[in-house]
Write an enzyme that holds these catalytic residues in place. Structure first.
Site, PDB file in Angstrom:
ATOM      1  N   GLY A  69       0.427  77.435  98.812  1.00 18.44           N
ATOM      2  CA  GLY A  69      -0.919  77.638  99.342  1.00 18.44           C
ATOM      3  C   GLY A  69      -1.561  78.948  98.926  1.00 18.44           C
ATOM      4  N   GLY A 118       0.819  79.349  94.601  1.00 18.38           N
ATOM      5  CA  GLY A 118       1.258  78.093  93.992  1.00 18.38           C
ATOM      6  C   GLY A 118       1.435  76.990  95.017  1.00 18.38           C
ATOM      7  N   GLU A 119       2.606  76.340  95.002  1.00 16.99           N
ATOM      8  CA  GLU A 119       2.820  75.207  95.910  1.00 16.99           C
ATOM      9  C   GLU A 119       2.876  75.646  97.381  1.00 16.99           C
ATOM     10  OE1 GLU A 119       6.562  73.183  95.979  1.00 16.99           O
ATOM     11  OE2 GLU A 119       7.663  74.941  95.308  1.00 16.99           O
ATOM     12  N   ASP A 138      -6.592  78.287  87.903  1.00 16.69           N
ATOM     13  CA  ASP A 138      -7.994  78.290  87.463  1.00 16.69           C
ATOM     14  C   ASP A 138      -8.784  77.194  88.177  1.00 16.69           C
ATOM     15  OD1 ASP A 138      -7.472  80.250  85.444  1.00 16.69           O
ATOM     16  OD2 ASP A 138      -6.479  78.665  84.323  1.00 16.69           O
TER      17      ASP A 138
END
Ligand code: AMP
Length: 306
Positions: A209, A206-207, A237
């Protein structure tokens, strides 16, 4: 030009984040993958299914972005796959509220004749039986990439293992990598997933990386720190679509090139989260992608004086 087959859901999503709520809007794994991959010099063929309730204007929008939609079956009397999710305040975690398979429940994918010789196949998130069906029709693929999620680990694990054994690259988020491997350490998890078949294991955080594992080598690409994150739906996706699109366009399947591909994946995903659903993905320009690439480079390059 190379060809990229993308199979996945084309869906209606209803999303709630701390910033707002949507009714049914366009979503689905194949939609986000296709929108990201369409920025690269490769022919994208979507394989999916929708119901008679799916607006023609959405199909036209995908086609207008040079995606081939011949492989999207329309079941007139059926309803389109529907997913609803609600994000927690940190925006990193979400609860799935509703998953209605609808037309996906009896879907047999048909890869259009002119895409059966595709070099790259992106098995987006949906039932592993459908993913296997696509693999059978694309025997010439030089690279097969798989994306999946906990929903299928919980409901079709045996078939999912069959798919995992047949692919070259798997992209999966950290929580799901832990669930699949039974290991907490992502390094240990990647090693176990490696042993299940894929030569390359990409773990999305996610945030924070994404990590790329290949044998004993590890590469890391950060996510771009953004001032505003509006809706993370589809970021995974979109990442996979950027990755697959870049690889398919360059036709270079080396580890070095996969490093570039995950930077492109992170690049495109950074746009996706800026608006609800696919909204931002429909307005990105080449220039914006290039500018962000420079930002990524700046973010991660440093000099250590000797
Ligand atoms: P992401 O945020 O990248 O995990 O993807 C969210 C998208 O995945 C949404 O647009 C949903 O329509 C789609 N989706 C949600 N659950 C599933 C599922 N079980 N199988 C396939 N696609 C799904």
């Amino acid at each position: 030009m190379s060809k990229l087959v993308v199979v996945g859901t084309v869906a209606f999503d209803a999303i709630e984040t701390p910033f707002g709520k949507t009714d049914k809007i366009l979503g689905g794994a194949a939609t986000f993958i296709g929108l990201a991959a369409s920025h690269f010099n490769t022919e994208v063929g979507l394989v999916s299914v929708v119901g008679g309730d799916f607006p023609q204007e959405y199909l036209d929008m995908l086609a207008s972005r040079s995606m081939n939609t011949d492989g999207i079956e329309i079941v007139k009397e059926g309803k389109t796959f529907f997913w609803s999710g609600k994000y927690h305040n940190d925006m990193n975690t979400r609860d799935t509220l509703i998953t209605e398979l609808n037309v996906l429940a009896d879907f047999s994918p048909v890869v259009p004749e002119n895409f059966k010789d595709a070099e790259v196949v992106m098995l987006g998130n949906l039932h592993p039986a459908v993913q296997l069906g696509v693999l059978e029709q694309t025997p010439d693929a030089k690279l097969v990439i798989l994306d999946t999620m906990n929903f299928w680990m919980d409901s079709a694990l045996e078939l999912l293992h069959e798919v995992i054994a047949k692919v070259d690259v798997i992209t999966i988020n950290d929580e799901e990598a832990r669930q699949l491997s039974g290991e907490y350490s992502l390094v240990a998890a990647a090693r176990k997933i490696h042993a299940m078949g894929p030569k390359y294991v990409v773990i999305k955080k996610g945030e924070h990386g994404a990590l790329l594992f290949h044998n004993e080598e590890i590469f890391f690409a950060p996510a771009l720190p953004l001032e505003e994150v509006f809706d993370p739906t589809g970021a995974g996706d979109t990442f996979a679509g950027g990755f697959a699109g870049f690889i398919a366009a360059s036709q270079d399947y080396s580890f070095e090139n996969m490093k570039r591909a995950i930077v492109y994946g992170s690049n495109l995903a950074s746009f996706c989260v800026e608006k609800f659903g696919t909204e931002r993905m429909q307005t990105i320009t080449k220039e914006e992608i290039t500018t962000r690439l420079e930002q990524f480079q700046k973010l991660t390059s440093f000099n250590i004086p000797s």
